[in-house]
Structures are given as C-alpha cells and as structure tokens.
Design a protein around this motif. Structure first.
Motif, mmCIF file in Angstrom:
data_model
loop_
_atom_site.group_PDB
_atom_site.id
_atom_site.type_symbol
_atom_site.label_atom_id
_atom_site.label_comp_id
_atom_site.label_asym_id
_atom_site.label_seq_id
_atom_site.Cartn_x
_atom_site.Cartn_y
_atom_site.Cartn_z
ATOM 1 N N VAL A 236 -12.453 -54.068 -30.744
ATOM 2 C CA VAL A 236 -11.809 -55.088 -30.309
ATOM 3 C C VAL A 236 -13.091 -56.013 -29.755
ATOM 4 C CG1 VAL A 236 -10.199 -56.489 -28.661
ATOM 5 C CG2 VAL A 236 -9.670 -54.220 -29.914
ATOM 6 N N ASP A 237 -13.169 -57.187 -30.240
ATOM 7 C CA ASP A 237 -14.276 -58.086 -29.781
ATOM 8 C C ASP A 237 -13.424 -58.691 -28.358
ATOM 9 O OD1 ASP A 237 -15.575 -60.307 -28.614
ATOM 10 O OD2 ASP A 237 -16.284 -61.038 -30.826
ATOM 11 N N VAL A 238 -13.763 -58.477 -27.284
ATOM 12 C CA VAL A 238 -12.910 -58.723 -25.920
ATOM 13 C C VAL A 238 -13.128 -60.185 -25.577
ATOM 14 C CG1 VAL A 238 -13.217 -56.552 -25.050
ATOM 15 C CG2 VAL A 238 -15.152 -58.159 -24.466
ATOM 16 N N ASN A 239 -14.243 -60.898 -26.072
ATOM 17 C CA ASN A 239 -14.434 -62.651 -25.940
ATOM 18 C C ASN A 239 -13.292 -63.383 -26.710
ATOM 19 O OD1 ASN A 239 -16.726 -62.630 -24.098
ATOM 20 N ND2 ASN A 239 -17.736 -61.649 -25.927
ATOM 21 N N THR A 240 -13.038 -62.702 -27.942
ATOM 22 C CA THR A 240 -11.988 -63.370 -28.895
ATOM 23 C C THR A 240 -10.807 -62.535 -29.061
ATOM 24 O OG1 THR A 240 -12.897 -62.508 -30.906
ATOM 25 C CG2 THR A 240 -13.817 -64.634 -30.143
ATOM 26 N N PHE A 241 -10.759 -61.524 -28.732
ATOM 27 C CA PHE A 241 -9.524 -60.278 -28.913
ATOM 28 C C PHE A 241 -9.388 -60.282 -30.475
ATOM 29 C CE2 PHE A 241 -8.154 -62.329 -25.231
ATOM 30 C CZ PHE A 241 -8.468 -61.301 -24.262
ATOM 31 N N ALA A 242 -10.666 -60.425 -31.377
ATOM 32 C CA ALA A 242 -10.583 -60.251 -32.982
ATOM 33 C C ALA A 242 -10.870 -58.739 -33.046
ATOM 34 C CB ALA A 242 -11.325 -61.244 -33.620
ATOM 35 N N HIS A 243 -10.301 -58.327 -34.321
ATOM 36 C CA HIS A 243 -10.613 -56.917 -34.501
ATOM 37 C C HIS A 243 -11.734 -56.970 -35.726
ATOM 38 C CE1 HIS A 243 -5.948 -55.460 -34.212
ATOM 39 N NE2 HIS A 243 -6.601 -55.960 -32.925
#
Length: 311
Positions: A236-243
C-alpha cells in the motif's frame, strides 16, 4: 507539526489506525505558537487532512490547534486562539464516546491457563474476548470440535451465573474434554475459521525485509506456531493508498499477504473481533517482533497480482 503540515508519517499512522478499526480521530496540530497562532495555517492543515482521510472510514475527525510547550488548548481553551471555538484536547478525550461491549457477538474465550489446584478441579482460565456465557450453556473447542456444558464460572470474587466480554473467568465443564492453553472455547452455533492458510493485512517494522518463503513465528493471543509468508499480493502506497506490486516489504511498509502456518489456528476476521483476529510475527533468530497482522475473512485468501511472487 504546524510548521510542516501533513507528512508521510501522518498518512501512514492514519492508515494503520483505519486498519486497526479506530474510528474517532483527533488531529492535534502542535507547535501552533511557532506559526504565530495562525488560523490560516490551522485551516490549511485541517483541510489537507480531511481531503486524504475521507476514504479511510473514520466516524469522526476533530482537529485541535495546540501548543504542548505552553499548554494552549491542551487542558483548557487558549485565549491566544480566539478564532478556535472547539474543545481543548483533554476535554475532547474525556467526552468522546467509546465502543461498549457488544454482547450479541459470538462467545470467544481464549484459554490462557488450565487450572488444576487439586484432583477434583479442572478449569479453563482466560478473559472473555467477546459475547457472553452462562452456566448450562454448551461450548465447543474450536479446533477439535469437542463440546461440553458449562458447570461453573469461577472468579476471584466467587462463582457467577453469567460472564460477559472483558471479564476474567475460569470455566469448569461437565466433561473431561481435551482442551489446553492456546485453545479457543466458542459458541457452538457461531464457530470461528480454523485453517493453516489465511490472508492478512501486515504492518512491517523489522529492519530486515519481509520476504516470501522466510520462516517466522506467528503468535496470536494464546497460540504460537511456525509460519511462512507464501505470497505478497500487494503493498500500500501510504501517500495515495494505491495498491502496488512488490516482492518484499521494507520497514514501515504495509501490505496484504497470504500466510501458511505449521499448525492450524482458530481465528475470526479482525473486523469482527480484534482479540481473535490479530497476530504478531517474530523473527526466530533474534526473537524480535517484526510485524503486526490483522486477519481477513477466510474466503479472502488472495492470489498474487503476478505469478512470479508465488514461492
């Protein structure tokens, strides 16, 4: 920090809070004195936080401008922020509603100790993780399926007719069934999943990366077994919440994994029961705790986004 605004750490901690099921959030915007108690700075940070946290499922988000050094808006309202009409931090923390025990949830008693003070007494001690139990009720050992009726509910203050979530009790059963530390006594009509393979959200904080195939020790509230991460589905990219795809989790990264254990464990999804749906991973060589995990429903055993990630 009012001087720096929303940081990656802010986003990471907020995402972890959402995974943990925390629903009431306080955004304490500290060091407001170092930006001259600026309302514009406060409103900008508050708006930035609301913009990215809207998708995290929080029930309430309260932003409070504070100066921890001078006590502004910490225990009482500050005269130096006349533009702020909300509560002080302490007032808010003392009045926020918290979750009460939900007695309608299925009964769960993780067995922490088998009490045998003499030949005539055998009780299973632990804290009721959810639901309630009464004398005469039927309970089942989750992993074996063996059942019996509750003959006594014993506490330090005497016997009870009924026990609820959060109470420390010792249960005496009618039958001499096989049950030991690490077992889970449950309601017969609402049993947990029992499996040696499952999916989980994992927060990694080990210095060495999480790599599929490496051996770890998995520990729940009462159960301990060897475990291996078989698949890393995504990070999880914590800046965008993208997988995002990946082959490893580095320190402070979050991902969803498949895990296989040497022995089957009984569990509920973390979203339904925090006590029976959480675990930690331990590195065998150092005995260091390297990850915290939140179990997903049994049917959500995930497939990798790239077959190359399967070990």
């Amino acid at each position: 920090d009012a001087r720096q605004g929303i940081l990656t750490q802010t986003r990471r901690h907020s995402f972890i809070a959402s995974l943990l099921g925390i629903r009431n959030i306080v955004v304490a915007i500290n060091k407001i004195d170092l930006v001259d108690f600026s309302e514009d700075v406060f409103e900008r940070i508050r708006s930035d936080y609301l913009a990215f946290a809207g998708q995290l499922g929080f029930a309430s988000i309260t932003a409070i401008p504070i100066s921890a050094r001078y006590g502004d808006n910490v225990t009482s309202r500050s005269e130096r922020t006349p533009w702020y009409d909300g509560p002080s931090l302490l007032d808010h923390l003392e009045t926020i509603d918290v979750d009460e025990a939900d007695l309608d949830r299925p009964f769960r008693l993780p067995v922490q100790y088998v009490s045998r003070p003499d030949l005539n007494f055998r009780g299973f001690a632990g804290e009721v993780a959810s639901g309630q139990i009464a004398v005469g009720d039927t309970v089942v050992v989750a992993k074996s399926g063996l059942s019996s009726r509750v003959r006594r509910i014993v506490t330090m203050d005497g016997d009870l007719d009924r026990a609820i979530e959060g109470q420390a009790i010792t249960v005496v059963l009618d039958d001499e069934i096989d049950c030991s530390r690490g077992d889970l006594l449950v309601a017969p009509n609402a049993r947990p999943a029992v499996s040696d393979q499952f999916s989980a959200n994992v927060v990694w904080f080990g210095e060495s990366p999480l790599l599929p195939g490496r051996p770890y020790v998995l520990r729940t509230e009462t159960q301990t077994t060897s475990a291996t991460v078989t698949t890393l589905k995504h990070k999880v990219d914590v800046n965008t919440f993208a997988h995002t795809a990946g082959k490893a989790l580095q320190v402070n990264e979050i991902g969803q994994c498949n895990i296989a254990t040497q022995a089957a464990i009984a569990f509920d999804p973390y979203g339904e029961n925090r006590a029976t749906g959480s675990f930690i991973l331990i590195e065998p060589g150092t005995n260091a705790t390297v990850a915290a995990g939140m179990l997903l429903p049994a049917q959500e055993l995930v497939k990798p986004e790239n077959d190359d990630f399967v070990i």
